[in-house]
Design an enzyme around this catalytic site. Sequence first.
Site, mmCIF file in Angstrom:
data_model
loop_
_atom_site.group_PDB
_atom_site.id
_atom_site.type_symbol
_atom_site.label_atom_id
_atom_site.label_comp_id
_atom_site.label_asym_id
_atom_site.label_seq_id
_atom_site.Cartn_x
_atom_site.Cartn_y
_atom_site.Cartn_z
ATOM 1 N N ASP A 293 19.101 103.800 25.802
ATOM 2 C CA ASP A 293 17.860 104.585 26.404
ATOM 3 C C ASP A 293 17.162 103.615 26.245
ATOM 4 O O ASP A 293 17.063 102.711 25.557
ATOM 5 C CB ASP A 293 17.726 106.110 25.897
ATOM 6 C CG ASP A 293 16.885 106.995 26.910
ATOM 7 O OD1 ASP A 293 16.363 106.470 27.623
ATOM 8 O OD2 ASP A 293 16.751 108.230 26.720
HETATM 9 C C1 BGC Z 1 15.118 108.866 29.155
HETATM 10 C C2 BGC Z 1 16.022 108.663 29.876
HETATM 11 C C3 BGC Z 1 15.798 108.012 31.213
HETATM 12 C C4 BGC Z 1 15.255 106.572 30.935
HETATM 13 C C5 BGC Z 1 14.949 105.764 32.000
HETATM 14 C C6 BGC Z 1 14.080 107.398 28.838
HETATM 15 O O1 BGC Z 1 12.815 107.836 28.358
HETATM 16 O O2 BGC Z 1 15.231 109.492 27.969
HETATM 17 O O3 BGC Z 1 16.605 110.028 30.121
HETATM 18 O O4 BGC Z 1 17.006 107.792 31.963
HETATM 19 O O5 BGC Z 1 13.976 106.789 30.239
HETATM 20 O O6 BGC Z 1 13.555 106.114 32.899
#
Ligand code: BGC
Length: 785
Positions: free
Chosen positions: A306
Amino acid sequence: MTFIKYAKIAFGVALACALSACNPAVVVEVSADNGQQYTATAPKKNTEMDQFINELISKMTIEEKVGQLHLLSSDWDQTGPTLSADYQQQIKAGKVGAVFNAYTASFTRELQTLAVEQTRLGIPLLFGYDVIHGHRTIFPISLGEAASWDLQSIKAAARIAAIEASAEGIHWTFAPMVDISRDPRWGRVSEGSGEDVFLSVEIAKARVQGFQGDDLMATDTVLACAKHYAAYGQAQAGRDYHSTDMSERELWETYLPPFKASVDAGVASFMTAFNDLNGVPATANNYLLQDILRQRWGFSGFVVTDYTSINELVPHGLAEDLPHAGQLALNAGVDMDMQGAVYSKHLPELLAKGKVSETQIDNAVRRILEMKYKLGLFADPYRYSDDQRQAVQVYKAEHLAAARDGARKSVVLLKNDNKVLPLSPKQSIALIGPLADSKADMIGSWSAAGDRQTKPVTLREGLQQRLGADAKIYYAKGAGYEFNDTDQSGFAQAIAAAKKADVILLAMGEKWDMTGEAASRVELGFPGTQEALMHELKKLGKPMVLVLMSGRPMTINWANDNLDAILHTWYAGTQGGHAITDVLYGDYNPSGKLPVTFPRHVGQIPIYYNMKNTGRPYEPEGPEQKYRSRYLDSSNQPLYPFGYGLSYTSFAYSAVTLSSTQLSSAGEIIASVTLTNTGDLAGEEVVQLYIQDKTASVTRPVRELKGFQKIMLGKGESKTVQFRIKAADLAFYDLAMDYVAEAGEFNVFIGADSTTSNQAVFRLTDTVQLPSAMAVKQFQRRDIQ
Ligand code: BGC
């Protein structure tokens, strides 16, 4: 130019294979440091793809390799704390393998050109994006879709999302989010499928299949990504990014199954979670990433972090600095670094110092290149960036129609005293509340490239269209929904509107960005002045209907006690206003059921239906009241239980009958009920089957969902609904963490929600240990390296 580069590689591979026994690596080595190799799956065949990728990897410098492991956000959207202003320069320098938050055929083509034309090997970029509940045409938020219990509809929504996103150059969605959560304080409960394992497993499979279709090579399919691995939904105190700490049994029984189901459905990628799980952050967690995901489940796709979660290993207190964080993450089995640039900056030096091996880096690169190959990007890097397809597919009429249908199916009728609903077009309406005419709110959070300004249909617009120009709709926003809003100056206008109308229709709840990421709450009531306005309006003595919009269960006791009808519509998507109007006027008979328990008080959290009984269960009718598991100042019961939802018609269930009261470990029994539509309208009912293991070697939940069927019945119609029960449905983790179904008595319940008492009893005659890829015992767990 591109073609020439790849033609050379293909030719080289063919030649090399002709001259020697060409045998590219087939063992997925998941750790180079402990001298042990695991074969993730059956050895792969020596395919054209393997030859192509081996040849390509053999040409790559270490910088080019780590570039492939680097995922960077464009500046079109910001979904985390950092942005890199120089992402285009980094692409040109070959330092980026994948880009997210970039879309449209033209923009993705522009960025792809940088990678393909300006880097030495011209390896195409992979474009990812959070296409969670639609891309341009937005469907209800994921929790809302889960409330439909309609797997076909959920799969179709994911399919449409993939069709639109892929036409705008997207290859990869960061979905499905399969985190189970039992804590509505956590804002991300809106992104998942609720609290239940069985329902979440079924929905995870439907979404993966919807996004990926049958063939990744087709230009209208995208790679899916099961996230956030793992146990993120149990963030302590409901505070986002907080630690999780749980027993092995809880992890395997509740939090892992939707991830396993995603692997079984062929998901192409996994995203690690932000949280620390039992002392090891998910992004450096060998046990999760190697022992379970690769070794036990045989996952052969790639793992992405993430947003900056490798960097976060430092504040977690696991890594002393960023190089150390990169070392821990790669050694744990993380292939791609989202946004943190730790791999691109530090892997070369870590390799030089012998802290990581080139084989590990090559394996990560290989898994990513394989997906690019499977998408056909080496054959044509621009095949997804198609202006014509984009013009045809985006907001296509049939997509909008599906979004409207999906939204109607998601609506849950929570209360309907005196059949206030459906409304009659003859009634005049006072439409009141901050969500009544708000386009931005209608599509909720994580709504990808959905237009928040012009496209969403508000409830006011939906009503106007349904009721026509002469309709008497008196609109007033009336109240504010910001947390600190105390301004009551709009009340007078709302009261005046209400006085003119036959029915007061309230559109209230949470502002869209109060749910989703980084949107935890300690109170779950109506923010701002909404409830105060409801109190004032109640004094008028008119019928009051609440259209509740939120991304989580809210505590709405006053509304439940005082209003006549309540529809929970979540954030219903681009066509929300039409869909809600369809339900309000009975053009669609509501059939949604809650995928998550609604508490009465925040203090009851975590509250979920499949809890344990305790040794002192509270029995309201029992003789002894004090020394029981209960609260002094509240009932134990939720406001609305899991599985609950009403219809404009009514259904009667016959008693449960069983084909036999004895089940052998190799056999099956059939549990049946006859469902009758006893009301005045055709309608659909979600018939739910729950099972309770009455006595076992470890305590078991009071009941667990094990099946459901959505049944449409005309007025007066009856149908026999049958469920097959096998020993596998009764299995759980015993003390030794073997997956077993133990002989003994089981209650089987079939009914309209998780509180049904419609019950029969059967006996499993013999204990059986189930061969299951979920089995925990007998595989060695290794600690962090
Ligand atoms: C979130 C994810 C997301 C990623 C990309 C993160 O902050 O936790 O769920 O896919 O950002 O946008």
